[in-house]
Design an enzyme around this catalytic site. Sequence first.
Site, PDB file in Angstrom:
ATOM      1  N   ASP A 147      -0.570  -2.646  10.964  1.00  0.00           N
ATOM      2  CA  ASP A 147       0.518  -4.006  10.670  1.00  0.00           C
ATOM      3  C   ASP A 147       1.548  -4.014  12.085  1.00  0.00           C
ATOM      4  O   ASP A 147       1.846  -4.667  12.435  1.00  0.00           O
ATOM      5  CB  ASP A 147       1.668  -2.828   9.938  1.00  0.00           C
ATOM      6  CG  ASP A 147       1.000  -3.308   8.363  1.00  0.00           C
ATOM      7  OD1 ASP A 147       0.497  -4.293   8.470  1.00  0.00           O
ATOM      8  OD2 ASP A 147       1.351  -2.949   7.532  1.00  0.00           O
TER       9      ASP A 147
ATOM     10  N   LYS B 113       1.390   2.879   1.323  1.00  0.00           N
ATOM     11  CA  LYS B 113       1.140   3.263   2.676  1.00  0.00           C
ATOM     12  C   LYS B 113       1.235   4.396   3.185  1.00  0.00           C
ATOM     13  O   LYS B 113       0.940   4.936   4.420  1.00  0.00           O
ATOM     14  CB  LYS B 113       1.930   2.030   3.650  1.00  0.00           C
ATOM     15  CG  LYS B 113       1.493   1.004   3.011  1.00  0.00           C
ATOM     16  CD  LYS B 113       2.917   0.059   4.407  1.00  0.00           C
ATOM     17  CE  LYS B 113       1.681  -1.721   3.951  1.00  0.00           C
ATOM     18  NZ  LYS B 113       2.741  -2.736   4.533  1.00  0.00           N
TER      19      LYS B 113
END
Length: 292
Positions: free
Chosen positions: A111, A74
């Site tokens: 997220d 990420k």
Amino acid sequence: MAKDSYLVGLIGSGIGPSLSPALHEREAGRQGLRYLYRLIDIDTLGVRPEAVGDLLRAARDLGFDGLNITHPCKQLVIEHLDALAPQAEALGAVNTVVLDDTGRATGHNTDVTGFAASFARGLPDAPLERIVQFGAGGAGAAVAHATLTLGAGRVTVVDAMPERAATLAAQLNRHFGDGRADHAAPDRLAGLLTRADGIVHATPTGMAAHPGLPLPAELLHPGLWIAEVVYRPLETELLRTARALGCATLDGGGMAVFQAADAFRLFTGREPDAVRMLADITDLAGALGAPQ
């Protein structure tokens, strides 16, 4: 004209059990789309996380419309992108990459929005003055931003790598204001949890491959709420233990669904039905059985 065919994928480590393909493909099918979601597992490919740039270039060459990015890529993917959405830039972590018709790659982070939507839906009346968060990786950065955006007074980050917790706390204070975040070593947990309103758990502990509790069970008490990021299984040992004590709890399924819904919207420009997708994840997780 809007497209009706999409090729997307997920890059990460150990992603074979992911429910993202089924979540995306089920919703796409209901909307009459041809939608293929591929898993690109760096473990299966035998490459290091740093190969995420090469995988992104290959996906661009193959005509992918977008990619989800998960652990441990990420943060590593950022240097290979052409642009970052403001939220992803603030976090320093990307979990969704949109590839446009020219091949331009833009990083987003769903997220944050996914956890915020799940928390607001599942723990709407939870007190937010003092939160203890386990985990300072990519998911940890996202959920800390989400809880502070929701109005948390102070988030104390605990991580097995103290320097990572300190870095995240400093980043949060720069973004939200001094005093909104702190970091602590695990040996301070007893005192922290006595005064805390709730726990956000954002480490792999509790997943099928990493069973167990992220903290000693005796430190839990009924005055705490517990929000989990892990969704395989939906009921982790942490949630099971906390519920037995009478704690309010939130499983990781909601975050998985709402972040997937936000990514689906970015990939297709179409509005997903999150309520249907919440039913999907319960169905999918249940079909796979309790051990998962």
